[in-house]
Design a protein around this motif. Sequence first.
Motif, mmCIF file in Angstrom:
data_model
loop_
_atom_site.group_PDB
_atom_site.id
_atom_site.type_symbol
_atom_site.label_atom_id
_atom_site.label_comp_id
_atom_site.label_asym_id
_atom_site.label_seq_id
_atom_site.Cartn_x
_atom_site.Cartn_y
_atom_site.Cartn_z
ATOM 1 N N ASN A 197 0.812 -1.222 0.000
ATOM 2 C CA ASN A 197 0.000 0.000 0.000
ATOM 3 C C ASN A 197 0.846 1.273 0.000
ATOM 4 O O ASN A 197 0.552 2.220 0.740
ATOM 5 C CB ASN A 197 -0.963 -0.011 1.193
ATOM 6 C CG ASN A 197 -2.076 -1.004 0.985
ATOM 7 O OD1 ASN A 197 -2.851 -0.891 0.042
ATOM 8 N ND2 ASN A 197 -2.138 -2.012 1.830
ATOM 9 N N ALA A 198 1.863 1.279 -0.820
ATOM 10 C CA ALA A 198 2.769 2.423 -0.895
ATOM 11 C C ALA A 198 1.991 3.724 -1.105
ATOM 12 O O ALA A 198 1.054 3.759 -1.911
ATOM 13 C CB ALA A 198 3.752 2.218 -2.050
ATOM 14 N N THR A 199 2.372 4.734 -0.377
ATOM 15 C CA THR A 199 1.831 6.118 -0.406
ATOM 16 C C THR A 199 0.428 6.247 0.183
ATOM 17 O O THR A 199 -0.146 7.328 0.175
ATOM 18 C CB THR A 199 1.818 6.766 -1.826
ATOM 19 O OG1 THR A 199 0.690 6.287 -2.572
ATOM 20 C CG2 THR A 199 3.113 6.527 -2.591
ATOM 21 N N ARG A 200 -0.129 5.147 0.674
ATOM 22 C CA ARG A 200 -1.444 5.258 1.334
ATOM 23 C C ARG A 200 -1.248 5.314 2.842
ATOM 24 O O ARG A 200 -0.169 4.991 3.335
ATOM 25 C CB ARG A 200 -2.317 4.045 1.021
ATOM 26 C CG ARG A 200 -2.548 3.922 -0.443
ATOM 27 C CD ARG A 200 -3.402 2.748 -0.771
ATOM 28 N NE ARG A 200 -3.334 2.593 -2.219
ATOM 29 C CZ ARG A 200 -3.699 1.539 -2.886
ATOM 30 N NH1 ARG A 200 -4.200 0.522 -2.254
ATOM 31 N NH2 ARG A 200 -3.590 1.495 -4.189
ATOM 32 N N ASP A 201 -2.302 5.643 3.571
ATOM 33 C CA ASP A 201 -2.201 5.691 5.039
ATOM 34 C C ASP A 201 -1.882 4.314 5.609
ATOM 35 O O ASP A 201 -1.383 4.198 6.721
ATOM 36 C CB ASP A 201 -3.527 6.187 5.640
ATOM 37 C CG ASP A 201 -3.766 7.638 5.292
ATOM 38 O OD1 ASP A 201 -2.785 8.324 4.919
ATOM 39 O OD2 ASP A 201 -4.923 8.087 5.365
ATOM 40 N N THR A 202 -2.206 3.282 4.851
ATOM 41 C CA THR A 202 -2.006 1.914 5.326
ATOM 42 C C THR A 202 -0.649 1.349 4.902
ATOM 43 O O THR A 202 -0.408 0.153 5.039
ATOM 44 C CB THR A 202 -3.116 1.018 4.752
ATOM 45 O OG1 THR A 202 -3.202 1.276 3.343
ATOM 46 C CG2 THR A 202 -4.446 1.294 5.399
ATOM 47 N N GLN A 203 0.237 2.209 4.397
ATOM 48 C CA GLN A 203 1.552 1.728 3.923
ATOM 49 C C GLN A 203 2.298 0.992 5.034
ATOM 50 O O GLN A 203 2.349 1.450 6.171
ATOM 51 C CB GLN A 203 2.398 2.911 3.456
ATOM 52 C CG GLN A 203 3.813 2.505 3.050
ATOM 53 C CD GLN A 203 4.618 3.688 2.516
ATOM 54 O OE1 GLN A 203 4.179 4.365 1.605
ATOM 55 N NE2 GLN A 203 5.778 3.922 3.102
ATOM 56 N N ARG A 204 2.879 -0.144 4.667
ATOM 57 C CA ARG A 204 3.746 -0.871 5.601
ATOM 58 C C ARG A 204 4.954 -1.341 4.818
ATOM 59 O O ARG A 204 4.865 -1.620 3.628
ATOM 60 C CB ARG A 204 3.029 -2.090 6.187
ATOM 61 C CG ARG A 204 1.927 -1.727 7.151
ATOM 62 C CD ARG A 204 1.295 -2.973 7.739
ATOM 63 N NE ARG A 204 2.159 -3.641 8.707
ATOM 64 C CZ ARG A 204 2.326 -3.236 9.957
ATOM 65 N NH1 ARG A 204 1.710 -2.161 10.379
ATOM 66 N NH2 ARG A 204 3.108 -3.896 10.773
ATOM 67 N N SER A 205 6.081 -1.432 5.518
ATOM 68 C CA SER A 205 7.263 -1.885 4.790
ATOM 69 C C SER A 205 8.181 -2.667 5.700
ATOM 70 O O SER A 205 8.105 -2.582 6.925
ATOM 71 C CB SER A 205 7.994 -0.691 4.179
ATOM 72 O OG SER A 205 8.292 0.244 5.183
ATOM 73 N N VAL A 206 9.049 -3.415 5.061
ATOM 74 C CA VAL A 206 10.032 -4.182 5.804
ATOM 75 C C VAL A 206 11.330 -4.153 5.002
ATOM 76 O O VAL A 206 11.309 -4.183 3.771
ATOM 77 C CB VAL A 206 9.507 -5.617 6.062
ATOM 78 C CG1 VAL A 206 9.319 -6.398 4.795
ATOM 79 C CG2 VAL A 206 10.403 -6.377 6.992
ATOM 80 N N LEU A 207 12.445 -4.008 5.721
ATOM 81 C CA LEU A 207 13.758 -4.062 5.070
ATOM 82 C C LEU A 207 14.521 -5.218 5.691
ATOM 83 O O LEU A 207 14.676 -5.285 6.910
ATOM 84 C CB LEU A 207 14.524 -2.752 5.297
ATOM 85 C CG LEU A 207 15.984 -2.760 4.825
ATOM 86 C CD1 LEU A 207 16.095 -3.052 3.347
ATOM 87 C CD2 LEU A 207 16.650 -1.435 5.169
ATOM 88 N N THR A 208 14.972 -6.121 4.842
ATOM 89 C CA THR A 208 15.614 -7.323 5.349
ATOM 90 C C THR A 208 16.574 -7.825 4.259
ATOM 91 O O THR A 208 17.143 -7.001 3.550
ATOM 92 C CB THR A 208 14.508 -8.347 5.767
ATOM 93 O OG1 THR A 208 15.117 -9.533 6.195
ATOM 94 C CG2 THR A 208 13.534 -8.652 4.641
ATOM 95 N N CYS A 209 16.765 -9.135 4.164
ATOM 96 C CA CYS A 209 17.587 -9.638 3.058
ATOM 97 C C CYS A 209 16.821 -10.770 2.360
ATOM 98 O O CYS A 209 15.784 -11.223 2.856
ATOM 99 C CB CYS A 209 18.950 -10.122 3.562
ATOM 100 S SG CYS A 209 18.848 -11.567 4.601
ATOM 101 N N LEU A 210 17.354 -11.200 1.236
ATOM 102 C CA LEU A 210 16.641 -12.162 0.392
ATOM 103 C C LEU A 210 16.230 -13.418 1.173
ATOM 104 O O LEU A 210 15.112 -13.904 1.062
ATOM 105 C CB LEU A 210 17.568 -12.536 -0.775
ATOM 106 C CG LEU A 210 16.941 -13.118 -2.013
ATOM 107 C CD1 LEU A 210 15.802 -12.266 -2.529
ATOM 108 C CD2 LEU A 210 18.014 -13.280 -3.094
ATOM 109 N N ARG A 211 17.170 -13.922 1.998
ATOM 110 C CA ARG A 211 16.920 -15.176 2.713
ATOM 111 C C ARG A 211 15.717 -15.058 3.651
ATOM 112 O O ARG A 211 14.930 -15.989 3.785
ATOM 113 C CB ARG A 211 18.187 -15.548 3.508
ATOM 114 C CG ARG A 211 18.091 -16.821 4.305
ATOM 115 C CD ARG A 211 19.462 -17.234 4.869
ATOM 116 N NE ARG A 211 20.420 -16.136 4.944
ATOM 117 C CZ ARG A 211 20.545 -15.300 5.980
ATOM 118 N NH1 ARG A 211 19.778 -15.430 7.028
ATOM 119 N NH2 ARG A 211 21.452 -14.345 5.957
ATOM 120 N N THR A 212 15.567 -13.898 4.294
ATOM 121 C CA THR A 212 14.549 -13.773 5.344
ATOM 122 C C THR A 212 13.318 -12.983 4.885
ATOM 123 O O THR A 212 12.404 -12.766 5.675
ATOM 124 C CB THR A 212 15.169 -13.086 6.579
ATOM 125 O OG1 THR A 212 15.949 -11.985 6.126
ATOM 126 C CG2 THR A 212 16.039 -14.032 7.366
#
Length: 252
Positions: A197-212
């Motif tokens: 939901n990029a750019t919406r109020d419901t946007q969520r994100s995670v930064l990690t690596c390929l394995r996880t």
Amino acid sequence: MTGRVYLVGAGPGDPDLLTLKAVKALQCAEVVLCDDLVGDEILEHVNPAARIVHVGKRGGCKSTPQAFIERLMVAEALRGNVVVRLKGGDPSIFGRGGEECEALRRAGIEHEVINGITSGLAAATALGIPLTHRALCHGAILVTGHAGEGGKVDWSALAATGFPLVIYMGARHVKEICRELIQGGMASSTPAAAVSNATRDTQRSVLTCLRTLPRDMEAAGIDSPCILIVGEIAALAELPASRNPEVVDRAG
Ligand code: SAH
């Protein structure tokens, strides 16, 4: 007299990311055929006299078949209406804009495509990722995570390019995608981000690596609509620099 059709990109969600040209088309529309990823704040720009037809999956129904949408678009234009076919992101990026233009060409109907900001680029910007930072890469690849009947995505070949991957429609297939990229030679420690939901109020994100990535997406409750960004560039996301999962909730 035959009307005309505008294929309009509504952008990723934030109504401030609509183009002026999109707003002008919405204001002169008589009929709007609207996809389900388009929010109400965007529909506020539609001419109040226009008829809005939802042709998406909203309400748990199956998505309106593409052939039906194309017939409806053609029929409304032949009746003399100014028709806006409103789509999430950009009409031509995984948006079937090409197929719809072909249907309009076949029917001899005047039409124009109006760009929208595609969600892959919006997702990168939402995380502060400069997708083609020249110190890290010479390009980026937009790719679908779900080729459907169109065949299979060759993840090994993509891994070999070394370009960052911006993956659309990948949420449901993230396990296979990560597995195949690693089998194709991409380091399992490669930075990877997911944004729903990029750019919406419901946007969520995670930064990690390929394995996880699959595990961390699940833990963070990140599901469709979602963009995956895989490559060294993802580490430039404006989150703490650790490789541990960082969940960012835009609302809080
Ligand atoms: N034409 C659209 C893409 C349509 S395909 C565009 O240019 O953006 C649908 C896919 O787009 C979703 O599965 C998801 O991968 C992506 N998507 C659309 N809106 C999104 C958003 N706000 N945030 C994250 N992904 C989004």
